[in-house]
Design a protein around this motif. Structure first.
Motif, short mmCIF file in Angstrom:
data_model
loop_
_atom_site.label_atom_id
_atom_site.label_comp_id
_atom_site.label_asym_id
_atom_site.label_seq_id
_atom_site.Cartn_x
_atom_site.Cartn_y
_atom_site.Cartn_z
N GLU A 258 -0.26 -4.36 -0.15
CA GLU A 258 0.30 -4.59 1.18
C GLU A 258 1.82 -4.66 1.14
O GLU A 258 2.50 -4.25 2.06
CB GLU A 258 -0.28 -5.87 1.79
CG GLU A 258 -1.57 -5.62 2.54
CD GLU A 258 -2.23 -6.90 3.00
OE1 GLU A 258 -1.67 -7.98 2.78
OE2 GLU A 258 -3.33 -6.79 3.57
N SER A 259 2.35 -5.20 0.03
CA SER A 259 3.81 -5.31 -0.05
C SER A 259 4.44 -3.94 -0.31
O SER A 259 5.59 -3.71 0.02
CB SER A 259 4.21 -6.29 -1.14
OG SER A 259 3.98 -5.72 -2.41
N TRP A 260 3.68 -3.03 -0.90
CA TRP A 260 4.23 -1.70 -1.18
C TRP A 260 4.02 -0.74 -0.02
O TRP A 260 4.80 0.14 0.23
CB TRP A 260 3.60 -1.10 -2.43
CG TRP A 260 3.97 -1.86 -3.67
CD1 TRP A 260 5.13 -2.52 -3.91
CD2 TRP A 260 3.17 -2.04 -4.85
NE1 TRP A 260 5.12 -3.11 -5.14
CE2 TRP A 260 3.92 -2.83 -5.75
CE3 TRP A 260 1.90 -1.61 -5.23
CZ2 TRP A 260 3.45 -3.19 -7.00
CZ3 TRP A 260 1.43 -1.97 -6.47
CH2 TRP A 260 2.20 -2.77 -7.35
N THR A 261 2.86 -0.86 0.66
CA THR A 261 2.57 0.06 1.77
C THR A 261 2.29 -0.77 3.01
O THR A 261 2.72 -1.91 3.11
CB THR A 261 1.34 0.94 1.44
OG1 THR A 261 0.22 0.07 1.30
CG2 THR A 261 1.54 1.71 0.16
N SER A 262 1.53 -0.21 3.95
CA SER A 262 1.17 -0.98 5.14
C SER A 262 -0.18 -1.65 4.93
O SER A 262 -0.88 -1.37 3.95
CB SER A 262 1.08 -0.02 6.34
OG SER A 262 0.02 0.89 6.11
N GLY A 263 -0.53 -2.51 5.84
CA GLY A 263 -1.79 -3.24 5.72
C GLY A 263 -3.02 -2.35 5.67
O GLY A 263 -3.89 -2.53 4.84
N SER A 264 -3.07 -1.36 6.57
CA SER A 264 -4.26 -0.51 6.62
C SER A 264 -4.31 0.43 5.42
O SER A 264 -5.37 0.75 4.90
CB SER A 264 -4.32 0.27 7.93
OG SER A 264 -3.07 0.86 8.19
N MET A 265 -3.11 0.87 4.98
CA MET A 265 -3.07 1.73 3.79
C MET A 265 -3.56 0.95 2.57
O MET A 265 -4.30 1.49 1.74
CB MET A 265 -1.62 2.20 3.56
CG MET A 265 -1.49 3.36 2.60
SD MET A 265 -2.42 4.79 3.20
CE MET A 265 -2.60 5.72 1.70
N ALA A 266 -3.18 -0.32 2.50
CA ALA A 266 -3.62 -1.16 1.38
C ALA A 266 -5.14 -1.25 1.37
O ALA A 266 -5.77 -1.16 0.32
CB ALA A 266 -3.01 -2.55 1.51
N GLN A 267 -5.75 -1.40 2.56
CA GLN A 267 -7.20 -1.48 2.68
C GLN A 267 -7.85 -0.22 2.13
O GLN A 267 -8.81 -0.27 1.37
CB GLN A 267 -7.55 -1.66 4.17
CG GLN A 267 -8.99 -2.02 4.43
CD GLN A 267 -9.23 -3.51 4.23
OE1 GLN A 267 -8.29 -4.29 4.14
NE2 GLN A 267 -10.49 -3.89 4.15
#
Lengths: 294, 256
Positions: A258-267
């Motif tokens: 999440e810190s590297w990308t967005s929340g949904s991308m992290a998912q």
């Protein structure tokens, strides 16, 4: 360095909530082969318990400890009620339990909506948990520290219970071999009910803990249930150690993503990682291997 | 079985036992009187209903008829309730808790003897009953070994040891010597006679040599019915048994 520590810490605290939810599922799924989709709603019940307790005790320092105990009892009683009315008729039919408990979950969500209304409710953090503690140059919120400690305490207590007490022996015997446990005079029905109570109660505790991190709504459980099942499957069904490792891995891993990308991308990335992992180890992190002839 | 043989001792009485799975009648009116202090064998071809009789007596299969032990009705009770009455069993495939040590396995078998209050409390030391049972089945030196790594024979002994810890007065053993070496078989046979003095032992067995050497009473089942019952000599002399069962073995063909 500072952000790494912060990410690990944030991940650890969300992993702690996830762990409390997932460990209850491991118990019920592992022991009884029941896929309980309503487990997330037990968490929701815990959250609303915290809300109700806070409004009754109105800012008292005791409101959180009371909520934790009552949340455990409410989650546990909901679990027993579900077991006694519906699940007892469908052991060893996992797919049916999935559908039925999903329905029960929807009913409980609507019930919460009718009682508390659709908008999310805030539970104010007790004053003794506000503020931050500086560790390694980073200010840690006390609430998150509390959640980590709470989760560690619950898991340690569960382990001690399973290893040291007769009840724990009964539970482990029932998990390992139902027929054998019965033939040794252990009432597996009673053991099932106790296990369900404890597992569901832990979801209630997780729900109370969750109110320290954010607001509470009728659908708060649904956001956790899928991830909790992922934890159970990755850890190896019925394997507590695996569940702990998987919860920590998934919680901290997602925090970094999440810190590297967005929340949904992290998912998405997390799910891909899990799919890849299960390709390599379909049985999860831990499994039982023996020379058994059976 | 004459009436004067039945003393005040505990005995297992089975009358007109029937078990059916759908349309298939697996056990069709079986009657048995099993006395304490004797090693009984249940023999018969595959599908004769031997294991099903044991399943019915231990609550794993639903049976009709009468089965009483020590005046208590067994049919219709749940498995754990029957186990608590003192009727214990082993399974065809050696069934123990593979992840637990030998000691822990024996310990679990002793759970019901502890007071309810101790349910949440930790314990220390090895209870006498556990030590005695481990000694009886010759596993004292393996107490800390995980049960999963035991040989097949040792697992069977562990199962019997668990029944001893449980203080079972009736032991229903389903093919305990299957897969054992000749030496292990002898040890098992002697064990059965040793522990059988104060208990009722019922053994389902295929190995006729083992039956001949260790049986006090043999009951032959065929197609869910009792074909004959008596000493090994009487059984061997019975023409019907020869035709139906021993004949199969001797000629390797089924009777027409």
């Amino acid at each position: 360095m500072e952000t790494v520590v912060a990410q690990v810490f944030t991940g650890l605290s969300s992993a702690s909530v996830l762990l409390l939810v997932a460990i209850g599922l491991t118990l019920t799924f592992g022991q009884m082969g029941v896929i309980n989709m309503a487990h997330g709603e037990f968490l929701m019940a815990g959250s609303y318990t915290a809300f109700v307790t806070a409004s009754i005790l109105r800012g008292s320092a005791l409101s959180l400890p009371v909520a934790l105990v009552v949340g455990f009892l409410i989650g546990g009683l909901l679990g027993i009620a579900l077991e006694a009315t519906i699940l007892r008729w469908m052991y060893d039919r996992p797919l049916d339990t999935l559908l039925v408990t999903f329905g029960v979950g929807l009913i409980l969500q609507q019930l919460a909506r009718d009682i508390f209304g659709a908008p999310a409710k805030e539970v104010s953090t007790p004053t003794w948990l506000s503020g931050t503690v500086p560790i390694l140059g980073y200010g840690f919120p006390v609430t998150r520290l509390f959640i980590i400690a709470l989760s560690a305490l619950c898991v340690a207590g569960l382990f001690a219970m399973l290893r040291l007490t007769d009840l724990g022996r009964r539970i482990r015997a029932t998990v390992a071999n139902r027929d054998l446990a019965e033939s040794l005079g252990i009432s597996t029905r009673r053991t099932d009910r106790t296990t369900f109570f404890i597992g569901s109660g832990l979801a209630g505790v997780a729900g109370v803990a969750l109110t320290l991190l954010g607001s509470t709504g009728p659908t708060v459980g649904t956001s956790y249930i899928v991830e909790a099942f992922l934890v159970v499957v990755v850890g190896g069904i019925g394997q507590l150690k695996g569940t702990i490792l998987a919860a920590l891995g998934i919680g901290i891993g997602r925090s970094f993503l999440e810190s590297w990308t967005s929340g949904s991308m992290a998912q998405v990335l997390m799910l891909l990682a899990i799919v890849a992992f299960l390709q390599i180890r379909p049985q999860g992190i831990f499994t039982t291997t023996t020379r058994s002839l059976a | 079985m004459t009436a004067e043989l039945i003393r005040t001792d505990d005995y297992l009485e089975v009358r007109d036992l029937r078990v059916s799975f759908g349309d298939f009648v697996a056990v069709d009116g079986v009657a048995l009187t099993l006395l304490q202090g004797q090693v009984h064998f249940l023999v018969g071809p595959n599908g004769a209903g031997k294991t099903t009789v044991i399943d019915a007596l231990t609550g794993l299969a639903r049976g009709q008829g009468v089965a009483t032990f020590d005046g208590e009705d067994l049919l219709g009770r749940s498995s754990h309730a029957i186990a608590r009455l003192g009727v214990g069993r082993t399974f065809q495939t050696a069934t123990v808790f593979n992840d637990l040590t030998v000691l822990q396995n024996l310990d679990i078998a002793g759970l019901r003897h502890r007071r309810r209050r101790s349910l949440w409390r930790a314990r220390h030391g090895i209870p006498d009953a556990v030590a005695e049972a481990a000694e009886a089945v010759g596993l004292s030196h393996l107490l800390d070994r995980p049960a999963g790594v035991l040989s097949h024979g040792q697992k069977q002994w562990l199962e019997i040891g668990m029944l001893l810890v449980q203080d079972a007065r009736v032991l229903l053993l389903d093919e305990p010597v299957a897969g054992m070496s000749a030496q292990e078989r002898d040890a098992t046979g002697e064990l059965l006679h040793r522990i059988g003095r104060e208990r009722t032992i019922v053994v389902v067995e295929h190995d006729m040599e083992f039956v001949r050497r260790y049986a006090d009473v043999v009951t032959v089942l065929h197609a869910g019915r009792v074909l004959a019952s008596g000493s090994m000599e009487q059984i061997r002399a019975n023409p019907e048994v020869q035709r139906v069962y021993l004949g199969d073995h001797a000629e390797g063909v089924s009777n027409a």
